[in-house]
Each structure stands twice: as structure tokens, then as C-alpha cells.
Motif scaffolding. Structure first.
Motif, short mmCIF file in Angstrom:
data_model
loop_
_atom_site.label_atom_id
_atom_site.label_comp_id
_atom_site.label_asym_id
_atom_site.label_seq_id
_atom_site.Cartn_x
_atom_site.Cartn_y
_atom_site.Cartn_z
N LEU A 221 0.81 -1.22 0.00
CA LEU A 221 0.00 0.00 0.00
C LEU A 221 0.84 1.28 0.00
O LEU A 221 0.62 2.17 -0.83
N PRO A 222 1.83 1.43 0.91
CA PRO A 222 2.63 2.67 0.87
C PRO A 222 3.50 2.78 -0.38
O PRO A 222 3.76 3.88 -0.86
N VAL A 223 3.94 1.64 -0.93
CA VAL A 223 4.75 1.67 -2.16
C VAL A 223 3.90 2.20 -3.31
O VAL A 223 4.35 3.04 -4.11
N LEU A 224 2.65 1.75 -3.40
CA LEU A 224 1.75 2.21 -4.46
C LEU A 224 1.38 3.68 -4.25
O LEU A 224 1.24 4.44 -5.21
N ARG A 225 1.21 4.06 -2.99
CA ARG A 225 0.80 5.44 -2.69
C ARG A 225 1.84 6.44 -3.20
O ARG A 225 1.49 7.52 -3.69
N LYS A 226 3.10 6.08 -3.11
CA LYS A 226 4.17 6.96 -3.60
C LYS A 226 4.12 7.11 -5.11
O LYS A 226 4.68 8.06 -5.67
N ARG A 227 3.45 6.18 -5.77
CA ARG A 227 3.33 6.23 -7.23
C ARG A 227 2.02 6.88 -7.66
O ARG A 227 1.66 6.86 -8.84
N GLY A 228 1.28 7.40 -6.70
CA GLY A 228 0.01 8.05 -7.02
C GLY A 228 -1.12 7.08 -7.28
O GLY A 228 -2.15 7.45 -7.86
N LEU A 229 -0.95 5.83 -6.84
CA LEU A 229 -1.98 4.81 -7.02
C LEU A 229 -2.63 4.47 -5.69
O LEU A 229 -1.99 4.52 -4.63
N ARG A 230 -3.88 4.12 -5.76
CA ARG A 230 -4.60 3.71 -4.55
C ARG A 230 -4.71 2.20 -4.54
O ARG A 230 -5.24 1.59 -5.47
N GLY A 231 -4.19 1.58 -3.50
CA GLY A 231 -4.27 0.12 -3.39
C GLY A 231 -5.45 -0.29 -2.54
O GLY A 231 -5.74 0.32 -1.50
N ARG A 232 -6.14 -1.32 -2.98
CA ARG A 232 -7.27 -1.86 -2.21
C ARG A 232 -7.08 -3.35 -2.04
O ARG A 232 -6.80 -4.07 -3.00
N LEU A 233 -7.22 -3.80 -0.80
CA LEU A 233 -7.09 -5.21 -0.49
C LEU A 233 -8.45 -5.89 -0.59
O LEU A 233 -9.45 -5.38 -0.08
N GLN A 234 -8.49 -7.02 -1.25
CA GLN A 234 -9.73 -7.78 -1.41
C GLN A 234 -10.85 -6.96 -2.04
O GLN A 234 -12.01 -7.03 -1.65
N GLY A 235 -10.51 -6.14 -2.99
CA GLY A 235 -11.53 -5.34 -3.65
C GLY A 235 -10.89 -4.39 -4.64
O GLY A 235 -9.66 -4.34 -4.76
N PRO A 236 -11.73 -3.60 -5.37
CA PRO A 236 -13.19 -3.58 -5.30
C PRO A 236 -13.79 -4.86 -5.87
O PRO A 236 -13.23 -5.47 -6.78
N ARG A 237 -14.92 -5.27 -5.32
CA ARG A 237 -15.54 -6.53 -5.71
C ARG A 237 -16.22 -6.42 -7.06
O ARG A 237 -16.97 -5.49 -7.32
N LYS A 238 -15.97 -7.37 -7.92
CA LYS A 238 -16.67 -7.50 -9.19
C LYS A 238 -17.14 -8.94 -9.33
O LYS A 238 -16.77 -9.80 -8.53
N TYR A 239 -17.96 -9.19 -10.35
CA TYR A 239 -18.59 -10.50 -10.49
C TYR A 239 -18.31 -11.09 -11.87
O TYR A 239 -18.22 -10.37 -12.86
N VAL A 240 -18.21 -12.41 -11.89
CA VAL A 240 -17.92 -13.10 -13.14
C VAL A 240 -19.14 -13.11 -14.06
O VAL A 240 -19.03 -13.02 -15.28
N ALA A 241 -20.34 -13.20 -13.49
CA ALA A 241 -21.53 -13.38 -14.31
C ALA A 241 -22.74 -12.72 -13.65
O ALA A 241 -22.67 -12.25 -12.50
N ASN A 242 -23.85 -12.69 -14.39
CA ASN A 242 -25.13 -12.23 -13.88
C ASN A 242 -26.14 -13.37 -14.00
O ASN A 242 -26.23 -14.04 -15.04
N ASP A 243 -26.87 -13.58 -12.93
CA ASP A 243 -27.92 -14.58 -12.94
C ASP A 243 -29.13 -14.01 -13.68
O ASP A 243 -29.78 -13.07 -13.21
N MET A 244 -29.44 -14.56 -14.84
CA MET A 244 -30.50 -14.00 -15.68
C MET A 244 -31.88 -14.21 -15.06
O MET A 244 -32.79 -13.41 -15.26
N ALA A 245 -32.06 -15.29 -14.30
CA ALA A 245 -33.36 -15.54 -13.69
C ALA A 245 -33.65 -14.59 -12.55
O ALA A 245 -34.76 -14.07 -12.40
N GLU A 246 -32.63 -14.33 -11.72
CA GLU A 246 -32.82 -13.47 -10.56
C GLU A 246 -32.31 -12.06 -10.77
O GLU A 246 -32.44 -11.20 -9.89
N ALA A 247 -31.73 -11.81 -11.95
CA ALA A 247 -31.22 -10.47 -12.30
C ALA A 247 -30.30 -9.91 -11.23
O ALA A 247 -30.48 -8.79 -10.73
N LYS A 248 -29.30 -10.70 -10.86
CA LYS A 248 -28.31 -10.22 -9.88
C LYS A 248 -26.95 -10.81 -10.21
O LYS A 248 -26.85 -11.91 -10.78
N PRO A 249 -25.89 -10.10 -9.86
CA PRO A 249 -24.54 -10.61 -10.14
C PRO A 249 -24.21 -11.80 -9.24
O PRO A 249 -24.64 -11.86 -8.08
N VAL A 250 -23.43 -12.74 -9.77
CA VAL A 250 -23.05 -13.93 -9.01
C VAL A 250 -21.57 -14.24 -9.26
O VAL A 250 -20.97 -13.74 -10.20
#
Length: 375
Positions: A221-250
Motif C-alpha cells: 500500500l505505501p509503495v503504491l501510494r508513492k506512485r500516485g496509485l490507490r491500493g485496495r485489499l480484497q476489492g473492489p468486488r466485481k462478479y464473473v456473471a449475472n444470474d438472468m433468472a434473478e437479475a443479480k450478479p453472481v
């Protein structure tokens, strides 16, 4: 570490170096990953220790708790209720009617009392008693016994009934947080499964996959900060697919580390506590790990990927990038060289003081890789 009444078995992680050095480095990784706030002076004392990992951690815990107790034991206003001969605080009408209908000379009161018998101290005392049972160092036993005297007015509580959910930190007791984390580490690792009959055992094991991931993430995190980048651990969360029946990401994805610039993902790092082997095909990089990085690159729109392993002497003297793969794009019209580049790299954990500089060098590599011609 697994301890029985007659033996102690240590299973040290596969980090290069002598046993004592490996123990010290493990403590250093725990310090960063768990926010233990171990100072340079304390780490210097750890380096001098030649005992088992458990005794090293117990001594560290005693030193940190002693430091806080010199500044004062935590006392707080705690809610209390009791049948009294006089009114204290406020009378609980409902409890008075239910409990004292036939005993009107008693008064059921609810009040707050400024006392040392609070959830934080109860947990700290339980940790001291537990460690005193398992320590085999006369020096540590003496320190633990001395510390227990400071908690004489605190209630004893079984490990299974400790009031974890009632512990609250504020500006008055936040200095105890590193000590509390160590106590929680000891007490949570204590399993009733290792106790049978009159024989008492103790186990203290760390998932090195998780520890390596958290350590590298926090060091980055501090190494990235010196480069003007924001590091995030375990995120931001994204999803591989969307459930078409329930219309929600899975099928959520949580890379170990994502470095962003604004809304753009510039670098994704994933750690693997595995030993690479130069004798194996692709040095032992698992196909599943490559698929995982491919999914990250596609869903996050990131072109710079890094898969990081601990360095091993079998790989040579120099850690760093070992292999590069250009990930094929599924998009039509994509030209060669536009896909993401995945670097397979190692980091040397023999001297933790050099980890930040190694990360800084690794984070320089993707820029040069992207400018290089495709292999």
C-alpha cells in the motif's frame, strides 16, 4: 506449533534461513498483517530470542501488556443490576415487582459502576491464565504471574464464554488494541479438540496463504501510494456473471490487491504461498491460477497482472520476474500485443527489511513489459 504435555512440535514455514531467523521473520509478518505495532526495540529483543515460536510470542505479549499497564489498567463504567438494601442508580419497577414481591425490604436497582471488571480486562486475564498453563520458559512464567496480579479484581471466565462482542474501543482504551489482537490470536487458536482427559494440549497454527497475502498487501500500500496509485485489499468486488433468472450478479471475485488510478485498475496482484520449481513445466504455475488471473484481467479491464510467489533458493539467488505471459483476448479485432500481460514473480522473505524495495522494483516492471515487444 502443537504442544502436548511432553513434547512441542514446530512446523516452520518454507522461508529460507536458519530456524531462529525464520521465527523472527514470521513474527515480522504477523506484525504487519495483524497490526500488532511491534516497535524496533521490541523486534530487537525478538531477534535475540532462541526459544520456540510460542515462547517468543508470549514474551512479546508480556512486554507489550506490561508497557500498557504502566500507563494504567482500563476502567470503565459498566452496567450492573443487583438486589440492594438501598436505592442506587434507579429502581427497576418491573424487576422489583417480579423478584421482590414477597421481599419488599430489598430493592432491585440498575446502575453503572466505574470498575476494572470489564470485557477487555476479562479477555486479557483469560489469555494470561491460558499462557501460564502452556509456557515452559521460567522467565515467561514469572512475567505472566506478575501480570496476573494486576488483574486481581477482574473476573475469571472460561475461554468458551469470553465476552468478545462486548469489547469496545475508544480514545481512552485504543492503546490496548495491539495487545488485544495478540490475546485474540492466542485464545482463538486454542481448540477444545486438543484437550482430552487430564492431558492438556495447545495448538497455534497460521494459514500461510492468508498471512502471505495480508503481509504483501499491507506492505504494498505505501509503495503504491508513492506512485500516485490507490491500493485496495480484497476489492473492489466485481462478479464473473449475472444470474438472468434473478437479475443479480453472481460468483464474486476478490483479488488480493488492486491498484487503481481514479476508476481505472492499473495493476492486479495475487499471491500464492507455493514453491515454484524450475524443473516443472511453467515452473509449477497452476493452470487454475492462470485462469483466475485471466478472469481478473477481463472483468477489471486491467492489462498489468502480477502473480507473486515466495522465493526459494532452488530458483537462484535473484528474486523477481521469472516468466511473462500475454493473455489472449476474446474480443474481436484485438491485435497482438493488446492483451493483458501476466508476470510470474517471486519475492525474497529472508530479510523483511528488503521487501518494500523488492515490491517497488516489481511495480516498475509492468511498465517496461508493456512497452516491450510480445515474446
Amino acid at each position: 506449533m502443537l504442544q502436548t504435555e511432553s513434547q512441542t512440535i514446530e512446523v516452520l514455514p518454507k522461508i529460507a534461513g536458519e530456524d531462529n531467523q525464520v521465527r523472527r521473520n514470521l513474527v515480522g509478518m504477523l506484525n504487519v498483517a495483524l497490526d500488532l505495532e511491534i516497535g524496533e526495540g521490541e523486534m530487537a529483543r525478538v531477534r535475540k530470542q532462541t526459544q520456540s515460536l510460542l515462547e517468543v510470542l508470549i514474551r512479546l505479549y508480556c512486554d507489550k501488556l506490561s508497557e500498557q499497564l504502566r500507563r494504567g489498567l482500563v476502567r470503565r463504567y459498566e452496567a450492573h443490576e443487583e438486589n440492594l438494601a438501598f436505592v442506587r442508580g434507579r429502581l427497576s419497577i418491573a424487576d422489583q415487582t417480579r423478584r421482590n414481591a414477597a421481599n419488599p425490604e430489598r430493592l432491585y436497582c440498575r446502575f453503572e459502576e466505574f470498575r476494572e471488571d470489564n470485557p477487555l480486562n476479562i479477555i486479557l486475564k483469560a489469555s494470561l491464565r491460558m499462557l501460564l498453563r502452556h509456557s515452559r520458559s521460567s522467565g515467561n512464567q514469572r512475567l505472566l504471574s506478575e501480570l496476573l496480579l494486576a488483574f486481581e479484581g477482574v473476573s475469571d471466565c472460561s475461554i468458551a464464554s469470553l465476552p468478545w462482542s462486548r469489547v469496545r474501543f475508544d480514545r481512552l482504551n485504543e492503546r490496548y488494541q495491539p495487545v488485544f489482537r495478540l490475546a485474540r490470536m492466542f485464545l482463538h487458536q486454542t481448540s477444545p479438540d486438543v484437550t482430552a482427559g487430564n492431558a492438556h494440549g495447545f495448538s497455534l497454527f497460521f494459514d500461510m496463504n492468508v498471512l502471505f497475502e495480508q503481509y504483501i498487501g499491507r506492505m504494498s500500500l505505501p509503495v503504491l501510494r508513492k506512485r500516485g496509485l490507490r491500493g485496495r485489499l480484497q476489492g473492489p468486488r466485481k462478479y464473473v456473471a449475472n444470474d438472468m433468472a434473478e437479475a443479480k450478479p453472481v460468483f464474486a471475485m476478490k483479488p488480493d490487491l488492486v491498484a487503481t488510478e481514479g476508476a481505472l485498475a492499473k495493476l492486479i496482484v495475487d499471491t500464492k504461498w507455493k514453491r515454484l520449481s524450475p524443473e516443472e513445466s511453467k515452473e509449477g504455475v497452476a493452470q487454475a491460477d492462470l485462469y483466475q488471473m485471466y478472469a481478473y484481467a477481463h472483468c477489471y479491464g486491467c492489462t498489468t497482472m502480477l502473480l507473486l510467489y515466495p522465493h526459494d533458493v532452488q530458483l537462484g539467488n535473484e528474486p523477481g520476474v521469472r516468466r511473462r505471459f500475454r493473455l489472449n483476448s476474446a474480443a474481436r479485432g484485438t491485435h497482438a500485443g493488446e492483451g493483458a500481460v501476466l508476470s510470474i514473480a517471486t519475492i525474497d522473505l529472508t530479510d523483511l527489511r528488503m521487501v518494500a524495495s523488492q515490491l517497488n522494483k516489481l511495480f516498475d516492471m509492468p511498465c517496461s513489459i508493456l512497452l516491450a515487444p510480445a515474446p
